[in-house]
Scaffold this motif. Structure first.
Motif, short mmCIF file in Angstrom:
data_model
loop_
_atom_site.label_atom_id
_atom_site.label_comp_id
_atom_site.label_asym_id
_atom_site.label_seq_id
_atom_site.Cartn_x
_atom_site.Cartn_y
_atom_site.Cartn_z
N THR A 139 0.87 -1.20 -0.05
CA THR A 139 0.25 0.02 0.07
C THR A 139 0.87 1.30 -0.11
O THR A 139 2.20 1.12 0.13
N THR A 140 0.27 2.37 -0.26
CA THR A 140 0.93 3.64 -0.25
C THR A 140 0.78 4.32 1.26
O THR A 140 1.49 5.23 1.74
N ASN A 141 -0.23 3.96 1.89
CA ASN A 141 -0.37 4.62 3.20
C ASN A 141 -1.46 3.63 3.91
O ASN A 141 -2.05 2.72 3.28
N GLN A 142 -2.05 4.34 5.04
CA GLN A 142 -3.05 3.37 5.86
C GLN A 142 -4.50 3.48 5.02
O GLN A 142 -5.15 2.50 4.88
N THR A 143 -4.81 4.72 4.42
CA THR A 143 -5.91 4.60 3.74
C THR A 143 -6.09 3.72 2.60
O THR A 143 -7.10 3.15 2.32
N GLY A 144 -5.15 3.50 2.07
CA GLY A 144 -4.97 2.71 0.88
C GLY A 144 -4.98 1.17 1.23
O GLY A 144 -5.13 0.24 0.48
N ALA A 145 -4.65 0.85 2.55
CA ALA A 145 -4.85 -0.64 2.74
C ALA A 145 -6.17 -1.17 2.64
O ALA A 145 -7.11 -0.80 2.97
N ALA A 146 -6.08 -2.43 1.89
CA ALA A 146 -7.23 -2.87 1.21
C ALA A 146 -8.20 -3.47 2.15
O ALA A 146 -9.76 -3.47 1.99
N GLY A 147 -7.95 -4.10 3.35
CA GLY A 147 -8.91 -4.56 4.24
C GLY A 147 -8.44 -6.02 4.31
O GLY A 147 -8.02 -6.68 3.37
N THR A 148 -8.69 -6.66 5.65
CA THR A 148 -8.49 -8.15 5.76
C THR A 148 -9.63 -8.83 6.34
O THR A 148 -10.31 -8.00 6.87
N ALA A 149 -9.73 -10.04 6.40
CA ALA A 149 -11.29 -10.57 6.68
C ALA A 149 -10.77 -12.02 7.16
O ALA A 149 -9.85 -12.61 7.23
N TRP A 150 -11.83 -12.53 8.12
CA TRP A 150 -11.89 -13.79 8.45
C TRP A 150 -13.09 -14.78 7.87
O TRP A 150 -14.30 -13.94 7.88
N ALA A 151 -12.77 -15.81 7.92
CA ALA A 151 -13.91 -16.75 7.46
C ALA A 151 -14.10 -18.10 8.42
O ALA A 151 -13.03 -18.40 8.83
N ILE A 152 -15.03 -18.49 8.74
CA ILE A 152 -15.45 -19.64 9.33
C ILE A 152 -16.14 -20.78 8.76
O ILE A 152 -17.12 -20.48 8.08
N SER A 153 -15.52 -22.05 9.17
CA SER A 153 -16.31 -23.38 8.55
C SER A 153 -16.81 -24.36 9.80
O SER A 153 -15.73 -24.41 10.45
N TYR A 154 -17.94 -24.69 9.87
CA TYR A 154 -18.55 -25.47 10.90
C TYR A 154 -18.06 -26.91 10.92
O TYR A 154 -18.68 -27.70 10.77
N LEU A 164 -17.33 -22.28 4.09
CA LEU A 164 -16.40 -21.52 4.35
C LEU A 164 -16.92 -19.84 4.22
O LEU A 164 -16.68 -19.42 3.25
N VAL A 165 -17.34 -19.64 5.46
CA VAL A 165 -18.22 -18.15 5.22
C VAL A 165 -17.51 -16.74 6.01
O VAL A 165 -16.91 -16.91 7.13
N VAL A 166 -17.28 -15.87 5.27
CA VAL A 166 -16.59 -14.62 5.57
C VAL A 166 -17.39 -14.18 6.78
O VAL A 166 -18.62 -13.72 6.47
N PHE A 167 -16.89 -13.82 8.01
CA PHE A 167 -17.89 -13.26 9.01
C PHE A 167 -17.02 -12.01 9.50
O PHE A 167 -18.00 -11.29 10.35
N SER A 168 -16.16 -11.51 9.11
CA SER A 168 -15.48 -10.31 9.89
C SER A 168 -14.64 -9.73 8.92
O SER A 168 -13.71 -10.28 8.25
N VAL A 169 -14.59 -8.41 8.71
CA VAL A 169 -13.82 -7.58 7.81
C VAL A 169 -13.18 -6.49 8.60
O VAL A 169 -14.03 -5.66 9.33
N LEU A 170 -11.94 -6.17 8.64
CA LEU A 170 -11.26 -4.90 9.20
C LEU A 170 -10.60 -4.15 8.22
O LEU A 170 -9.59 -4.42 7.37
N GLU A 171 -11.41 -2.92 7.94
CA GLU A 171 -10.95 -1.91 6.98
C GLU A 171 -9.40 -1.51 7.30
O GLU A 171 -9.28 -1.28 8.34
N HIS A 172 -8.95 -1.05 6.19
CA HIS A 172 -7.63 -0.41 6.34
C HIS A 172 -6.62 -1.11 7.02
O HIS A 172 -5.58 -0.74 7.77
N THR A 173 -6.85 -2.35 6.85
CA THR A 173 -5.68 -3.41 7.28
C THR A 173 -4.96 -4.18 5.88
O THR A 173 -5.73 -4.18 5.16
N PRO A 174 -3.88 -5.01 6.28
CA PRO A 174 -3.11 -4.83 7.38
C PRO A 174 -2.25 -3.48 7.36
O PRO A 174 -1.98 -2.71 6.62
#
Ligand code: NAG
Ligand code: NAG
Ligand code: NAG
Ligand code: NAG
Length: 288
Positions: free
Chosen positions: A142-157, A169-179
């Motif tokens: 990335t070029t800066n924090q604003t440009g960080a794409a976002g990371t996510a978690w998925a869960i499978s039962y 495997l279902v995506v359940f949480s997204v954290l913007e501007h990470t890593p």
């Protein structure tokens, strides 16, 4: 004797770390419960491993799936190690380029606020370097924090990694501007039901926006939902759709991970020059 050994240990680690300050480093979420925490060799524990941080590019599905091609899917966490996901709460992991830069190695001796074990200003950016990407730290893509794409978690039962599929495997949480910084805290939806007896299987996910090879990241974890109040099963996950220009095309409900730029198993197409990411361009909202 013990002291001397400990000192030598640190020195060896420092020398090894010295060679890691390069653009070849990448990022993964480090936590108890992850596969490959000690590296791909099941017979030894590597405190200074970066095997799990490498990206996935142009691989067959059987190879990229939970980092099979580098053996990580065959190295489960130690007995009893599990990532806890409190329903309606949050959990914190360490995003870093090497286990050595986390509290899971060397008592955290080499950690800073950042994923590379170095000090940086709050407005750390790559604007003075080349095309604006971090040249000495390609890992953040990335070029800066604003440009960080976002990371996510998925869960499978399922407790068995071999039983995880793209559909369960279902995506359940997204954290913007990470890593971005080392510590990252993800929210857990209140609606996650209880896992089977042996726990669930989770994946940490990231698709960087440019600044390097257009690859994807997927790492495996044993995980378990705690503080459960819901008994409702998750819906089967649908492939996400690139919907930046038309939000009516976004998939509204349970979504699959993004499988992109692999030899096989891709589940999404993006317009030329665009990157499908864990953010609004593919209908992923911050939070859950
Ligand atoms: C992807 O891999 C195949 C062989 O496995 C190779 O022929 C092809 O050039 C690669 N493509 C890219 C874009 O690297
Ligand atoms: C980029 O970083 C430099 C050095 O820390 C700082 O002086 C500058 O204000 C930053 N630029 C932006 C746009 O944040
Ligand atoms: C952050 O990076 C984006 C490109 O990813 C750029 O458009 C924007 O101007 C940058 N912002 C700052 C404050 O440097
Ligand atoms: C998962 O969490 C539940 C609720 O706290 C607990 O009863 C169960 O033993 C946990 N399972 C594992 C595998 O840790």
């Amino acid at each position: 004797m013990m002291l001397k050994m400990a000192k030598m240990h640190s020195l060896t680690a420092l020398l090894a770390l010295g060679t890691l300050q390069t653009a070849t480093a990448h990022t993964v979420a480090w936590a108890r419960g992850m596969y490959c925490l000690g590296g791909p060799d099941i017979t030894s524990e590597n405190l200074n491993t970066n095997t799990a941080v490498d990206p996935l590019y142009n691989l067959t599905q059987s190879d990229w799936w939970f980092q099979h091609h580098r053996g990580c899917d065959a190295v489960p966490p130690a007995e009893g190690d599990i990532l806890e996901l409190p329903a309606g709460g949050s959990f914190t992991v360490e995003l870093a380029h090497n286990r050595a830069f986390t509290t899971l190695s060397y008592d955290g001796e080499f950690t800073t606020e950042w994923p590379d074990g170095e000090e940086h200003p709050e407005d750390w950016n790559g604007t003075s370097e080349g095309e604006g990407c971090f040249e000495d730290d390609g890992a953040l893509h990335t070029t800066n924090q604003t440009g960080a794409a976002g990371t996510a978690w998925a869960i499978s039962y399922t407790s068995e990694l071999a039983e995880v599929t793209m559909e369960n495997l279902v995506v359940f949480s997204v954290l913007e501007h990470t890593p971005w910084k080392r510590l990252a805290t993800y929210e857990v939806p209140q609606g996650l039901p209880a896992c089977p007896k042996g726990g669930c299987t989770c994946a940490w996910l990231w698709v960087p926006k440019g600044c390097g090879q257009p690859n994807i990241y997927m790492a495996g974890y044993k995980c378990n939902v705690t503080d459960v109040t819901s008994t409702k099963q998750l819906a089967p996950a649908q492939p996400p759709v690139y919907c930046e220009d038309d939000s009516s095309k976004c998939v509204a409900g349970a979504k699959q991970m993004i499988a992109w730029n692999q030899a096989t198993g891709n589940n999404i197409e993006a317009p030329a020059g665009k990157t499908p990411m864990y953010n609004e361009v593919c209908g992923f909202k911050n939070g859950m």
